[in-house]
Write an enzyme that holds these catalytic residues in place. Structure first.
Site, PDB file in Angstrom:
ATOM      1  N   ARG A   1       0.811  -1.228   0.000  1.00  0.00           N
ATOM      2  CA  ARG A   1       0.000   0.000   0.000  1.00  0.00           C
ATOM      3  C   ARG A   1       0.842   1.275   0.000  1.00  0.00           C
ATOM      4  NH1 ARG A   1      -3.169  -3.207   3.684  1.00  0.00           N
ATOM      5  NH2 ARG A   1      -5.043  -3.975   2.633  1.00  0.00           N
TER       6      ARG A   1
ATOM      7  N   LYS B   1       2.962  11.102 -11.446  1.00  0.00           N
ATOM      8  CA  LYS B   1       2.106  10.249 -12.271  1.00  0.00           C
ATOM      9  C   LYS B   1       2.852   8.957 -12.594  1.00  0.00           C
ATOM     10  CE  LYS B   1      -1.044  13.385 -14.682  1.00  0.00           C
ATOM     11  NZ  LYS B   1      -1.480  13.869 -16.004  1.00  0.00           N
TER      12      LYS B   1
ATOM     13  N   GLU C   1       9.190  18.073 -24.950  1.00  0.00           N
ATOM     14  CA  GLU C   1       8.611  18.391 -23.649  1.00  0.00           C
ATOM     15  C   GLU C   1       9.216  19.665 -23.065  1.00  0.00           C
ATOM     16  OE1 GLU C   1       6.087  17.058 -22.206  1.00  0.00           O
ATOM     17  OE2 GLU C   1       5.840  15.045 -23.034  1.00  0.00           O
TER      18      GLU C   1
ATOM     19  N   LYS D   1       7.016  22.875 -14.216  1.00  0.00           N
ATOM     20  CA  LYS D   1       6.173  21.753 -13.819  1.00  0.00           C
ATOM     21  C   LYS D   1       5.932  21.752 -12.320  1.00  0.00           C
ATOM     22  CE  LYS D   1       5.028  16.987 -14.588  1.00  0.00           C
ATOM     23  NZ  LYS D   1       5.306  15.741 -15.321  1.00  0.00           N
TER      24      LYS D   1
ATOM     25  N   GLU E   1      -4.671  16.820 -10.691  1.00  0.00           N
ATOM     26  CA  GLU E   1      -5.363  17.233 -11.914  1.00  0.00           C
ATOM     27  C   GLU E   1      -6.871  17.348 -11.693  1.00  0.00           C
ATOM     28  OE1 GLU E   1      -5.361  15.491 -16.367  1.00  0.00           O
ATOM     29  OE2 GLU E   1      -3.376  15.653 -15.473  1.00  0.00           O
TER      30      GLU E   1
ATOM     31  N   ARG F   1      -3.314  21.480 -13.930  1.00  0.00           N
ATOM     32  CA  ARG F   1      -2.324  20.478 -14.331  1.00  0.00           C
ATOM     33  C   ARG F   1      -2.646  19.896 -15.699  1.00  0.00           C
ATOM     34  NH1 ARG F   1       0.687  15.775 -10.753  1.00  0.00           N
ATOM     35  NH2 ARG F   1       1.916  14.981 -12.506  1.00  0.00           N
TER      36      ARG F   1
ATOM     37  N   ASN G   1      -0.861  18.594 -20.523  1.00  0.00           N
ATOM     38  CA  ASN G   1      -1.207  17.635 -21.575  1.00  0.00           C
ATOM     39  C   ASN G   1      -1.276  18.276 -22.951  1.00  0.00           C
ATOM     40  OD1 ASN G   1      -1.482  15.284 -19.911  1.00  0.00           O
ATOM     41  ND2 ASN G   1      -3.439  16.103 -19.176  1.00  0.00           N
TER      42      ASN G   1
ATOM     43  N   HIS H   1      -0.847  16.210 -26.089  1.00  0.00           N
ATOM     44  CA  HIS H   1      -0.944  14.790 -25.762  1.00  0.00           C
ATOM     45  C   HIS H   1      -2.202  14.129 -26.314  1.00  0.00           C
ATOM     46  CE1 HIS H   1       2.352  15.846 -23.152  1.00  0.00           C
ATOM     47  NE2 HIS H   1       2.477  14.613 -22.726  1.00  0.00           N
TER      48      HIS H   1
ATOM     49  N   HIS I   1      -1.321  11.132 -28.449  1.00  0.00           N
ATOM     50  CA  HIS I   1      -1.645   9.755 -28.064  1.00  0.00           C
ATOM     51  C   HIS I   1      -2.442   9.044 -29.160  1.00  0.00           C
ATOM     52  CE1 HIS I   1      -1.122  10.283 -23.423  1.00  0.00           C
ATOM     53  NE2 HIS I   1       0.020  10.141 -24.052  1.00  0.00           N
TER      54      HIS I   1
ATOM     55  N   HIS J   1       7.146   8.775 -28.066  1.00  0.00           N
ATOM     56  CA  HIS J   1       6.170   9.578 -27.328  1.00  0.00           C
ATOM     57  C   HIS J   1       6.424  11.076 -27.517  1.00  0.00           C
ATOM     58  CE1 HIS J   1       3.505  11.027 -24.219  1.00  0.00           C
ATOM     59  NE2 HIS J   1       4.526  11.614 -23.622  1.00  0.00           N
TER      60      HIS J   1
END
Length: 368
Positions: free
Chosen positions: A121, A143, A185, A227, A237, A242, A246, A249, A253, A267
């Site tokens: 956990r 993330k 990026e 960032k 987010e 935030r 993206n 993206h 994607h 990517h």
């Protein structure tokens, strides 16, 4: 060397940026090591290039390393590899108070971070990113995720690292294409929220991708600072701030999915082309001038990154690409918010986009 603090309500962490920091890893990470042996995750490439350096640095403080080594590439972000890693960590008695080291690019950071998030956990981990993309983006912000048959990064958790050691000297082993993918990026931070930094990227992009030490440290530091501010404001987010990270993206994607999440389109390359498409779509909707959309495209192309869909030689329609977006994590109640531009340095979240219009726009782009 620069130290950027990511502030998160009493559980912040430092991002160390500079050349040859791997040799100082033992000193920098000493507070997060409780035992005389640590678990570290790497892919074959990062281990071959940098494993001995990390191991020697930890040996200086009397700590040995046991390695879990994966194949390079997105295939490592899978249920199968995650299960093997979790079992391996449990076999070695990793406890909640321990910290796992992640040495490599974004794939290794994502895999290790997610394993750390779910193991007992939640245990700790230290990010040691060795690609430009990971140093400026994926290693910071917490993330973590793996890929599934339904799409990329759809199973994951927010789990912040305890420390990030971004040694810019590790970037000397990257192929030029990987440097370009990471640079996408970097310039993203200028396009979405800092027009002056975009100006700097236009003038100095070749120095960054050419690995000029001063330019690299400045680019990584400015990117991480940007960032860190956004993550501190909107860690999970939820406010929309935030989500601006993206930019590029959603389009990117979809292109990655159409190319099978393969080396056909890295990517960062997908994000680069996605930002061009976001700028052009912003102009289509009347938000951004055509001149500024062209400026974004030229800056992307000047870095050797794809700026036209035609370069991918896809055999699909705009509707096919739009269909890939249906699996986007940001999809909510059947609508997908898009990160668009009102100006260079001014991104915003548009929740009024019709997917049929996106499909028409992409069809036009495919046709050149």
């Amino acid at each position: 060397m620069a130290v950027i603090r990511v502030e998160l309500a009493g559980r912040g962490y430092d991002v160390q940026v500079g050349a040859d920091l791997l040799e100082q890893a033992g000193t920098l990470a000493r507070d997060f090591i409780r035992k005389d042996c640590v678990a570290a995750v790497a892919d074959r490439n990062s281990h071959r290039h940098h494993g001995a350096r990390l191991q020697a640095a930890l040996a200086e403080i009397g700590v040995s390393v046991e390695w879990f080594i994966t194949d390079p590439g997105e295939g490592a972000k899978s249920w199968d590899v995650l299960a093997k890693l979790a079992d391996w960590l449990l076999e070695r008695g990793v406890e909640r108070g321990d910290h796992i080291f992640a040495l490599g690019g974004g794939v290794i950071g994502d895999l290790t971070g997610f394993a750390a998030a779910v193991l007992k956990r939640g245990c700790g981990f230290v990010q040691v990113p060795t690609t430009l993309l990971a140093q400026v983006d994926s290693s910071v912000g917490g993330k973590t995720a793996i890929n599934t048959s339904a799409g990329k990064n759809l199973v994951g958790a927010f789990h912040q690292p305890a420390l990030v050691i971004a040694d810019t000297a590790t970037l000397g082993t990257l192929p030029p294409r990987e440097m370009g993918a990471g640079y996408a990026e970097v310039i993203k931070y200028g396009i979405l929220g800092d027009a002056a930094f975009f100006d700097w990227c236009e003038a100095n992009g070749a120095k960054v991708t050419g690995r000029d030490p001063a330019a690299l440290e400045y680019a990584v530091t400015k990117s991480v600072e940007a960032k860190a501010r956004i993550v501190a404001e909107d860690e999970r987010e939820t406010s929309g701030t935030r989500a601006l990270l993206n930019l590029g993206h959603t389009f990117g994607h979809a292109l990655e999915a159409e190319t099978g999440f393969s080396d056909r389109l890295l990517h960062g390359e997908g994000v680069a082309l996605g930002m061009v498409l976001a700028a052009r779509y912003s102009a289509r909707r009347g938000y951004l001038s055509a001149a500024d959309a062209g400026r974004v495209a030229r800056a992307i192309a000047a870095a050797g990154l794809p700026s036209e869909i035609a370069s991918l030689q896809l055999r699909c329609t705009g509707a096919d690409l739009a269909a890939h977006m249906a699996h986007d994590k940001k999809m909510d109640a059947g609508t997908l918010p898009f990160i668009l531009l009102r100006d260079i340095g001014e991104a915003f979240l548009d929740r009024s986009v019709e997917m049929s219009d996106v499909a028409d726009f992409l069809t036009q782009e495919l046709q050149g």
